[in-house]
Design an enzyme around this catalytic site. Sequence first.
Site, short mmCIF file in Angstrom:
data_model
loop_
_atom_site.label_atom_id
_atom_site.label_comp_id
_atom_site.label_asym_id
_atom_site.label_seq_id
_atom_site.Cartn_x
_atom_site.Cartn_y
_atom_site.Cartn_z
N ARG A 52 3.56 -12.93 -11.80
CA ARG A 52 3.43 -11.68 -11.02
C ARG A 52 2.13 -10.98 -11.39
O ARG A 52 1.45 -10.40 -10.55
CB ARG A 52 4.64 -10.76 -11.28
CG ARG A 52 4.40 -9.33 -10.78
CD ARG A 52 5.66 -8.47 -10.63
NE ARG A 52 6.71 -8.73 -11.57
CZ ARG A 52 6.75 -8.32 -12.84
NH1 ARG A 52 5.78 -7.59 -13.34
NH2 ARG A 52 7.77 -8.64 -13.62
N TYR A 104 -1.05 2.08 13.66
CA TYR A 104 -0.09 0.97 13.77
C TYR A 104 1.35 1.50 13.64
O TYR A 104 1.63 2.31 12.74
CB TYR A 104 -0.42 -0.04 12.67
CG TYR A 104 0.52 -1.21 12.60
CD1 TYR A 104 0.52 -2.19 13.58
CD2 TYR A 104 1.41 -1.34 11.54
CE1 TYR A 104 1.39 -3.26 13.51
CE2 TYR A 104 2.29 -2.41 11.46
CZ TYR A 104 2.26 -3.37 12.44
OH TYR A 104 3.12 -4.43 12.38
N ASP A 176 -7.88 1.25 7.63
CA ASP A 176 -7.17 0.02 7.97
C ASP A 176 -8.09 -0.75 8.91
O ASP A 176 -8.26 -0.39 10.07
CB ASP A 176 -5.83 0.36 8.64
CG ASP A 176 -5.03 -0.90 8.97
OD1 ASP A 176 -5.63 -1.99 9.09
OD2 ASP A 176 -3.79 -0.79 9.14
N LYS A 201 -3.39 -11.16 10.18
CA LYS A 201 -4.12 -11.16 11.44
C LYS A 201 -5.41 -12.00 11.31
O LYS A 201 -5.33 -13.16 11.00
CB LYS A 201 -4.37 -9.72 11.88
CG LYS A 201 -3.15 -8.79 11.70
CD LYS A 201 -1.97 -9.14 12.60
CE LYS A 201 -0.67 -8.42 12.21
NZ LYS A 201 -0.74 -6.99 12.07
#
Length: 385
Positions: A52, A104, A176, A201
């Site tokens: 992690r 978004y 963003d 994306k």
Amino acid sequence: MKLSSRARFSTVCLHAGQEPDPSTGAIITPIYQTSTYVQDALGKHKGFEYGRTQNPTRMALERNIAAIEGGKAGFAFASGMAAIGAIATLLKAGDHVVVSDNTYGGTFRLFDKVLTRYQLSFSYVDTSKLDEVERAITPATRMLFVETPTNPIMRLTDLRAAADLAHRHGIRLVVDNTFASPVIQRPIEFGADLVTHSTTKYLNGHSDSVGGIVIAVRDDDIEWLKFVQNAEGAILGPFDSWLVLRGTKTLPIRMQQHSANGLALAQFLIAHPTVRHVHYPGLPSHPQHALAERQMRGFGGMLAFELGSFHAARTVLNSVRLLALAESLGGVESLISHPATMTHASVPADRRAAIGITDGLVRISAGIEDIDDLKEDLAQALERV
Ligand SMILES: *Cc1c(COP(=O)(O)O)cnc(C)c1O
């Protein structure tokens, strides 16, 4: 293989953050699919303790995208929303954020339904109008959160002016950058403090991974995000990190084709008698075309167009054959969608209306297919309206 500090953008995309694997010389960073690392002796290890906290594949991706965006450090998360959630941990109870009004849908949902429970407050304003942004700033404001171009009506925010305004008020500018990709615009060059992406994306680009990243420049932000990435644990796994690293190698040439097809489709649609309006920053008719030419290199593959009614939109969406009816964007294959009932269904109807997301609006993520095939497909679908 050593990357010079003068390396140009495409070279940076391909090579930054990656060295041939030290144990074998493998040119591609391996998928280090491991949860833990054997230590040489008590208190003596190679810088890797637990999966992690550190993973070589993920760390290569983080260095790679940090270099691509011109930032100092990157932190990869399990999704774009997890990345935005990590940015929100820079805030404390009582803080206020100014947000682009047609941000978004998932970002709006996180802010409006989850983070307001923790005494954070949000004002949604048209960030293309910086006087409205300035009026929304209060003594409690800590962050200006901007998406440009916005989804789906492609409104722009002037990044340099937004950064100047934010810094005059002592607040961070967060951008963003998912819709544009760092090939088209690099917000840190204009003064942004933090940049985030849904790597799902354009950065991954092949519709086969979900992920997110935050790129930071300030040392205090870097220290905190590194801490939070480990503390909350919403890390990007090694296989997804590897997929995105594969994606960024071809990002510049993919974006060239996405942009060329986006522009060609916008021009095709605006000339079509059935189409009432086209939202695309590369069209001279776009109200912020001049700003787009200043802060973007190319105009990207995202566009939306207005057909005037739900009935007409449904006919086109159900008639296309090559374009795939699906949410998401930024993959090599072209997608078509209906924002009002798909990506923006969680946005209340009155807010949707206020930001121009009508029932007749159709969004396209232009892929990299041959443009004539895309035009032919849209032409036969529009014919049925
Ligand atoms: C998709 C998207 C997100 C969320 O990313 P996920 O990877 O789906 O969690 C955030 N912002 C924008 C602009 C997006 O398009």
